[in-house]
Design an enzyme around this catalytic site. Structure first.
Site, short mmCIF file in Angstrom:
data_model
loop_
_atom_site.label_atom_id
_atom_site.label_comp_id
_atom_site.label_asym_id
_atom_site.label_seq_id
_atom_site.Cartn_x
_atom_site.Cartn_y
_atom_site.Cartn_z
N LYS A 35 16.92 28.74 -4.29
CA LYS A 35 18.18 27.99 -4.21
C LYS A 35 19.20 28.75 -3.36
CE LYS A 35 19.89 26.17 -7.99
NZ LYS A 35 20.57 26.08 -9.31
N GLU A 154 35.05 21.93 -17.66
CA GLU A 154 35.14 21.06 -16.48
C GLU A 154 35.14 19.60 -16.92
OE1 GLU A 154 32.59 18.98 -15.42
OE2 GLU A 154 31.10 19.59 -16.90
N PHE A 155 35.80 18.76 -16.11
CA PHE A 155 35.87 17.32 -16.38
C PHE A 155 35.50 16.53 -15.12
CE2 PHE A 155 38.84 19.42 -19.27
CZ PHE A 155 38.44 18.91 -20.50
N GLU A 158 30.09 13.10 -11.79
CA GLU A 158 29.09 13.16 -10.73
C GLU A 158 29.31 11.99 -9.78
OE1 GLU A 158 25.00 14.16 -11.43
OE2 GLU A 158 25.46 14.82 -13.46
N LEU A 255 35.22 0.43 -20.07
CA LEU A 255 35.12 -0.77 -20.90
C LEU A 255 34.10 -1.76 -20.33
CD1 LEU A 255 38.79 -1.66 -21.96
CD2 LEU A 255 37.03 -0.50 -23.29
N CYS A 265 25.67 14.80 -19.20
CA CYS A 265 26.84 15.16 -20.01
C CYS A 265 26.95 14.37 -21.31
CB CYS A 265 28.11 14.97 -19.17
SG CYS A 265 28.27 16.18 -17.84
N LYS A 326 23.67 6.92 -12.36
CA LYS A 326 24.90 6.29 -11.89
C LYS A 326 24.88 6.35 -10.37
CE LYS A 326 28.81 8.51 -11.96
NZ LYS A 326 30.03 9.25 -12.37
#
Length: 448
Positions: A35, A154-155, A158, A255, A265, A326
């Protein structure tokens, strides 16, 4: 400031790159030497829009370096970030093995006081435990130094990580000393001029990450559960969602009914949160229900497809558009497409798979099976198909050529797992359309 980042997965690499972009000198370390070599060549090992270009830019400018020796990373650093993975164990608890390996290495190598920032998502109490373990190691070496251990969850979303990191809603800092708070304020000065920097105890900071993800997941599961009632009584869950979202106490975010959430997550953090409740002997029926509804939603959607095709499903061809959990990522962790494709296969269907960022990493997440076929074109996927199933709502799929799709398909069945398309329009093109929580026939408004 001089920063070291341990762990160059999704969170670690985004953190390292964003800090270097605002002028900090950043050194990244990872135990995976392959990596590191890829990163030195500006090759990012996962898909995140814009990240590879930013990595390349900051390498060229000399702000971002990648090393394979821990002592090189920590030699002159003012702050050390720990951003290693904390995957779930079989019982749902977080696996902190990699985290404590880093702590042990730091305890054996540090020669001076320094701020240690835990970016990894960890159970409540972990920062306190790290503080004790690290400073005990330093003391055992006869060093008269003491390191601050800071919680800084962290928030990031992705697919939108760079936007989120440069436009944060809040920056959460959990620490026990004024010096640590001041260090973090200095480090984040370029970021928090438009958002609050929240100072709190480490336990509160740790819990805030789990609370945020569990709450967002609960909104999704609530809408998905409500969609089942909507289907039964003839309501449209999208219209219900709009009505809810216009209430300023609720808002529109998260919603949207569909086939549920995936990724690394929400599922992982809910399992870990459930385990924390269990460890402290506190019942958590709501937290338990979030994941249960999510799992059931995938099965219900697959069941709808199977029941519609009925006997014709045996040896049928079903096209899946969108495989990642997603849009705008190549992350396949807990992606609904994995389970839905498997359920359709078990029912006897041949499944044809397409994703805009289809690569070997995505393909490797699916079992090798003659009933699975990967294609490189969205329209090739529907050629001769008996059903088109939208699993991930990539913008590529927003306005498909339905006339072309109709000509290519053997049987014009559309199953919209994200309520992405207008049912009336799709049906007007000659398709049988199924969404999630949407009536099979819309009622026309009567004139007044």
């Amino acid at each position: 400031m001089k920063i070291a980042v341990f762990g160059l997965g999704y969170v670690g690499l985004v953190t390292a790159t964003s800090l270097s972009e605002v002028g900090h000198q950043v050194i990244g370390y990872d135990a995976d030497t392959d990596k590191l070599e890829s990163l030195r060549n500006s090759e990012v090992p996962f898909y995140e829009p814009g990240l590879a270009d930013l990595v390349s830019k900051n390498i060229d400018q000399g702000n971002l370096h990648f090393v394979d020796h821990i002592d090189w990373a920590i030699a002159d650093s003012d702050v050390i970030f720990i951003a290693v993975g904390t995957p779930p164990k079989e019982d749902g608890s977080a696996d902190l093995k990699s985290l404590y390996q880093v702590v042990e290495s730091l305890g054996q190598m540090l020669e001076r006081s320094i701020t240690i920032v835990v970016k990894s998502t960890v159970p409540v109490g972990t920062n306190q435990a790290i503080d004790r373990a690290l400073n005990a190691l330093l003391e055992s070496r006869g060093l008269q130094v003491s390191c601050d251990v800071v919680s800084n969850p962290e928030f990031l979303r992705e697919g939108n990580a760079l936007h989120d990191v440069f436009n944060p809603d809040r920056i959460v800092i959990g620490a026990t000393s004024r010096q640590a708070f001041d260090t973090m304020r200095r480090l984040y000065a370029p970021f928090h001029f438009t958002c609050p920097l929240l100072e709190m105890e480490p336990a509160s900071a740790e819990l805030s990450k789990y609370a945020a993800n569990a709450f967002l997941a609960s909104r999704i599961s609530f809408m998905n559960e409500l969609s089942r009632l909507a289907e039964t009584v003839g309501a449209d869950i999208n219209q219900v969602s709009t009505a809810l979202g216009t209430d300023p106490r609720i808002g529109h975010h998260f919603l949207h009914a569909g086939i549920g959430y995936g990724g690394s997550c929400f599922p992982k953090d809910i399992l870990s949160l459930r385990n924390m409740f269990w460890e402290h002997r506190i019942e958590s029926p709501l937290t338990n229900a979030i994941q249960q509804v999510n799992s059931e939603q995938r099965h219900r959607f697959a069941k709808t497809i199977i029941e519609h095709l009925a006997d014709a499903i045996d040896n049928s061809t079903i096209a899946l558009w969108g495989l990642t959990f997603k849009p705008n990522t190549d992350d396949m962790r807990d992606a609904p497409s994995l389970e839905i494709s498997q359920l359709l296969q078990k029912a006897g269907a041949n499944v044809r798979l397409y994703d805009p960022v289809l690569n070997s990493a995505i393909k490797d997440r699916f079992p090798t099976d003659s009933q699975l076929e990967f294609v490189d074109d969205m329209y090739e996927a529907v050629h001769g198909a008996d059903a088109l199933v939208l699993v991930t709502e990539w913008t590529t799929f927003a306005e498909p050529d339905f006339t072309k799709v109709m000509q290519l398909m053997r049987t014009p069945n559309v199953f919209d797992g994200r309520n992405f398309w207008d049912p009336d329009f799709v049906r007007s093109q000659g398709f049988t359309y199924y969404g999630v929580g949407r009536p099979e026939i819309r009622f026309n408004q009567k004139g007044g």
